[in-house]
Motif scaffolding. Sequence first.
Motif, PDB file in Angstrom:
ATOM      1  N   CYS B  57     -26.241  -4.992   7.624  1.00 54.72           N
ATOM      2  CA  CYS B  57     -25.007  -5.777   7.514  1.00 54.72           C
ATOM      3  C   CYS B  57     -25.270  -7.214   7.971  1.00 54.72           C
ATOM      4  CB  CYS B  57     -23.900  -5.148   8.355  1.00 54.72           C
ATOM      5  SG  CYS B  57     -23.064  -3.818   7.478  1.00 54.72           S
ATOM      6  N   GLY B  58     -24.783  -8.169   7.203  1.00 57.10           N
ATOM      7  CA  GLY B  58     -24.972  -9.589   7.533  1.00 57.10           C
ATOM      8  C   GLY B  58     -26.264 -10.148   6.970  1.00 57.10           C
ATOM      9  N   LEU B  59     -27.019  -9.329   6.252  1.00 56.16           N
ATOM     10  CA  LEU B  59     -28.311  -9.770   5.732  1.00 56.16           C
ATOM     11  C   LEU B  59     -28.157 -10.837   4.626  1.00 56.16           C
ATOM     12  CD1 LEU B  59     -31.308  -9.161   6.207  1.00 56.16           C
ATOM     13  CD2 LEU B  59     -31.217  -7.504   4.374  1.00 56.16           C
ATOM     14  N   THR B  60     -27.162 -10.668   3.777  1.00 51.26           N
ATOM     15  CA  THR B  60     -26.936 -11.649   2.699  1.00 51.26           C
ATOM     16  C   THR B  60     -26.579 -13.013   3.293  1.00 51.26           C
ATOM     17  OG1 THR B  60     -26.101  -9.826   1.381  1.00 51.26           O
ATOM     18  CG2 THR B  60     -25.700 -12.010   0.519  1.00 51.26           C
ATOM     19  N   ARG B  61     -25.669 -12.985   4.291  1.00 50.90           N
ATOM     20  CA  ARG B  61     -25.294 -14.249   4.958  1.00 50.90           C
ATOM     21  C   ARG B  61     -26.493 -14.828   5.711  1.00 50.90           C
ATOM     22  NH1 ARG B  61     -20.519 -11.737   8.120  1.00 50.90           N
ATOM     23  NH2 ARG B  61     -21.590  -9.871   7.415  1.00 50.90           N
ATOM     24  N   GLY B  62     -27.278 -13.928   6.302  1.00 51.32           N
ATOM     25  CA  GLY B  62     -28.493 -14.359   7.019  1.00 51.32           C
ATOM     26  C   GLY B  62     -29.475 -15.038   6.076  1.00 51.32           C
ATOM     27  N   LEU B  63     -29.664 -14.441   4.879  1.00 53.58           N
ATOM     28  CA  LEU B  63     -30.588 -15.036   3.903  1.00 53.58           C
ATOM     29  C   LEU B  63     -30.042 -16.360   3.368  1.00 53.58           C
ATOM     30  CD1 LEU B  63     -31.772 -11.849   1.923  1.00 53.58           C
ATOM     31  CD2 LEU B  63     -33.152 -13.245   3.450  1.00 53.58           C
ATOM     32  N   GLN B  64     -28.706 -16.441   3.266  1.00 55.36           N
ATOM     33  CA  GLN B  64     -28.088 -17.715   2.838  1.00 55.36           C
ATOM     34  C   GLN B  64     -28.396 -18.809   3.870  1.00 55.36           C
ATOM     35  OE1 GLN B  64     -23.990 -16.663   2.377  1.00 55.36           O
ATOM     36  NE2 GLN B  64     -24.264 -15.899   0.292  1.00 55.36           N
ATOM     37  N   SER B  65     -28.306 -18.453   5.144  1.00 52.48           N
ATOM     38  CA  SER B  65     -28.617 -19.425   6.212  1.00 52.48           C
ATOM     39  C   SER B  65     -30.100 -19.791   6.171  1.00 52.48           C
ATOM     40  CB  SER B  65     -28.274 -18.847   7.579  1.00 52.48           C
ATOM     41  OG  SER B  65     -26.944 -18.447   7.599  1.00 52.48           O
ATOM     42  N   PHE B  71     -32.320 -21.019  10.782  1.00 54.86           N
ATOM     43  CA  PHE B  71     -32.813 -19.699  11.169  1.00 54.86           C
ATOM     44  C   PHE B  71     -32.081 -19.108  12.376  1.00 54.86           C
ATOM     45  CE2 PHE B  71     -36.368 -21.647   8.861  1.00 54.86           C
ATOM     46  CZ  PHE B  71     -36.496 -20.705   7.849  1.00 54.86           C
ATOM     47  N   SER B  72     -31.576 -19.983  13.281  1.00 55.50           N
ATOM     48  CA  SER B  72     -30.869 -19.450  14.460  1.00 55.50           C
ATOM     49  C   SER B  72     -29.558 -18.771  14.033  1.00 55.50           C
ATOM     50  CB  SER B  72     -30.609 -20.562  15.467  1.00 55.50           C
ATOM     51  OG  SER B  72     -29.916 -21.604  14.838  1.00 55.50           O
ATOM     52  N   THR B  73     -28.828 -19.401  13.106  1.00 57.61           N
ATOM     53  CA  THR B  73     -27.591 -18.783  12.598  1.00 57.61           C
ATOM     54  C   THR B  73     -27.935 -17.512  11.828  1.00 57.61           C
ATOM     55  OG1 THR B  73     -26.846 -21.055  12.275  1.00 57.61           O
ATOM     56  CG2 THR B  73     -25.421 -19.340  11.396  1.00 57.61           C
ATOM     57  N   ALA B  74     -29.036 -17.572  11.088  1.00 58.08           N
ATOM     58  CA  ALA B  74     -29.467 -16.411  10.292  1.00 58.08           C
ATOM     59  C   ALA B  74     -29.707 -15.211  11.203  1.00 58.08           C
ATOM     60  CB  ALA B  74     -30.747 -16.754   9.532  1.00 58.08           C
ATOM     61  N   ASN B  75     -30.359 -15.465  12.334  1.00 55.03           N
ATOM     62  CA  ASN B  75     -30.645 -14.370  13.265  1.00 55.03           C
ATOM     63  C   ASN B  75     -29.375 -13.809  13.899  1.00 55.03           C
ATOM     64  OD1 ASN B  75     -33.340 -14.325  12.770  1.00 55.03           O
ATOM     65  ND2 ASN B  75     -33.884 -15.659  14.494  1.00 55.03           N
ATOM     66  N   LYS B  76     -28.342 -14.660  13.995  1.00 56.93           N
ATOM     67  CA  LYS B  76     -27.064 -14.166  14.550  1.00 56.93           C
ATOM     68  C   LYS B  76     -26.389 -13.202  13.558  1.00 56.93           C
ATOM     69  CE  LYS B  76     -26.197 -18.121  17.472  1.00 56.93           C
ATOM     70  NZ  LYS B  76     -25.640 -19.476  17.430  1.00 56.93           N
ATOM     71  N   PHE B  77     -26.508 -13.531  12.272  1.00 59.89           N
ATOM     72  CA  PHE B  77     -25.913 -12.647  11.248  1.00 59.89           C
ATOM     73  C   PHE B  77     -26.668 -11.313  11.202  1.00 59.89           C
ATOM     74  CE2 PHE B  77     -24.229 -16.604   9.108  1.00 59.89           C
ATOM     75  CZ  PHE B  77     -22.890 -16.273   9.283  1.00 59.89           C
ATOM     76  N   ASN B  78     -27.983 -11.407  11.108  1.00 59.91           N
ATOM     77  CA  ASN B  78     -28.810 -10.193  11.100  1.00 59.91           C
ATOM     78  C   ASN B  78     -30.201 -10.544  11.625  1.00 59.91           C
ATOM     79  OD1 ASN B  78     -30.613  -8.030  10.201  1.00 59.91           O
ATOM     80  ND2 ASN B  78     -28.835  -7.282   9.077  1.00 59.91           N
ATOM     81  N   ALA B  79     -30.677  -9.788  12.598  1.00 59.29           N
ATOM     82  CA  ALA B  79     -31.946 -10.115  13.281  1.00 59.29           C
ATOM     83  C   ALA B  79     -33.141 -10.105  12.329  1.00 59.29           C
ATOM     84  CB  ALA B  79     -32.173  -9.134  14.418  1.00 59.29           C
ATOM     85  N   GLN B  80     -33.083  -9.269  11.290  1.00 58.12           N
ATOM     86  CA  GLN B  80     -34.255  -9.145  10.417  1.00 58.12           C
ATOM     87  C   GLN B  80     -34.228 -10.111   9.223  1.00 58.12           C
ATOM     88  OE1 GLN B  80     -34.376  -5.281   8.525  1.00 58.12           O
ATOM     89  NE2 GLN B  80     -32.196  -4.970   8.863  1.00 58.12           N
ATOM     90  N   SER B  81     -33.189 -10.979   9.147  1.00 55.45           N
ATOM     91  CA  SER B  81     -33.081 -11.842   7.956  1.00 55.45           C
ATOM     92  C   SER B  81     -34.260 -12.819   7.834  1.00 55.45           C
ATOM     93  CB  SER B  81     -31.750 -12.587   7.924  1.00 55.45           C
ATOM     94  OG  SER B  81     -31.432 -13.076   9.179  1.00 55.45           O
ATOM     95  N   THR B  82     -34.726 -13.419   8.950  1.00 50.88           N
ATOM     96  CA  THR B  82     -35.851 -14.365   8.884  1.00 50.88           C
ATOM     97  C   THR B  82     -37.120 -13.645   8.426  1.00 50.88           C
ATOM     98  OG1 THR B  82     -34.860 -15.465  10.769  1.00 50.88           O
ATOM     99  CG2 THR B  82     -37.071 -16.165  10.173  1.00 50.88           C
ATOM    100  N   PHE B  83     -37.338 -12.460   8.992  1.00 45.97           N
ATOM    101  CA  PHE B  83     -38.520 -11.671   8.621  1.00 45.97           C
ATOM    102  C   PHE B  83     -38.490 -11.347   7.119  1.00 45.97           C
ATOM    103  CE2 PHE B  83     -40.130  -7.329   7.877  1.00 45.97           C
ATOM    104  CZ  PHE B  83     -41.468  -7.531   8.169  1.00 45.97           C
TER     105      PHE B  83
END
Lengths: 214, 136
Positions: B57-65, B71-83
């Motif tokens: 959950c939050g991965l799509t928003r994380g990838l958008q960030s 990347f800091s906002t991305a990690n807040k949405f979902n921890a694995q989004s940067t990876f």
Amino acid sequence: MANKLDKLNELHELLKSGAISQQEFESLKSEIINNENVTHNSPTPETKTPIQENVNKEKISLKPFSDNDGNLIKAPDIQYLNIKDISDAEIKILKPFIRQKQIYSPAEMTSDEIAIGNKIFSALEIAEMNSERPGFNYAFVSIFSVLCSGAALYFITISPCFIILGAGTGLIASLFISITTLNKVDATKLDRTFSYIALALGVIAIIVYINWGK
Amino acid sequence: MKLSRTYLNIAETYDLANKLMVIIFLLVFLYPLFTSYLNFGFSCQHKLIYGTECRSCGLTRGLQSCLSFDFSTANKFNAQSTFIFIVIISQIIFRISLAFILKNKYFANPKNIFKISSLDVFIIVSLLIFNLKYYG
């Protein structure tokens, strides 16, 4: 030519003796001359040239190829063939060559070889020989089924947000495609292996889902 | 059934699989862009079924960030989004370069293809295991 003169002399003797009329003499004379012309132009079977021998046959192109181990397989020594009426002896020579070429080097098949092969092999025989190919016959479908089941496993384990749209459809598509491929007569070993991999991944995905749901 | 010349050798088959993977990774890469520009997206199906948020959950928003390098906002949405973002980018680059490398007949022999595909499977399985172990 000597034969012709003999016959004409004989005919003249018959006219002289009165055995035949002048009219009959004239018609027989013209018949002998005409017949002699025909036999003079067409050689006897013993003296036929290769081109005249193959007057009903077409020139065909059979090319050698290399099998999987790099061995050169020579083409049979047949240059002329009546594709519509291939004799049993010719079929006996051509069948193993075309079979091997279709299995190991189908891309190098000449249009003559394809035409002959379609004539001498039944549909089932062609399907069976295609299944012996070393590569894929259903490459796209086989790879796609593995990717679908892989995607299903991914969506169940890593990204459950798409558990219905991703995992569900992926699993159904993968199962349908792999079972269809396994039922094909001309599916090669690799096609079957990929289908089994897809089925295995699908089963793992289902097991993971059942355990994870608990 | 009739005889045909249609046949894919091992190198051509791997090339086909490689191109399919490029398309899949490009679709995953473009999905967050489409959702943000078209204001379109799927709600979490896991949440709809079980009522709780899932690990993606939050991965799509994380990838958008991530696409805007936040990347800091991305990690807040979902921890694995940067990876996942790094994996997608590297896979796209790797596969496109591989498609060009395989055009060279010297590399496209069955032995090399077997090595490349083994490495490929190893990388994908390692990434999946790392993702599961590290991000839970």
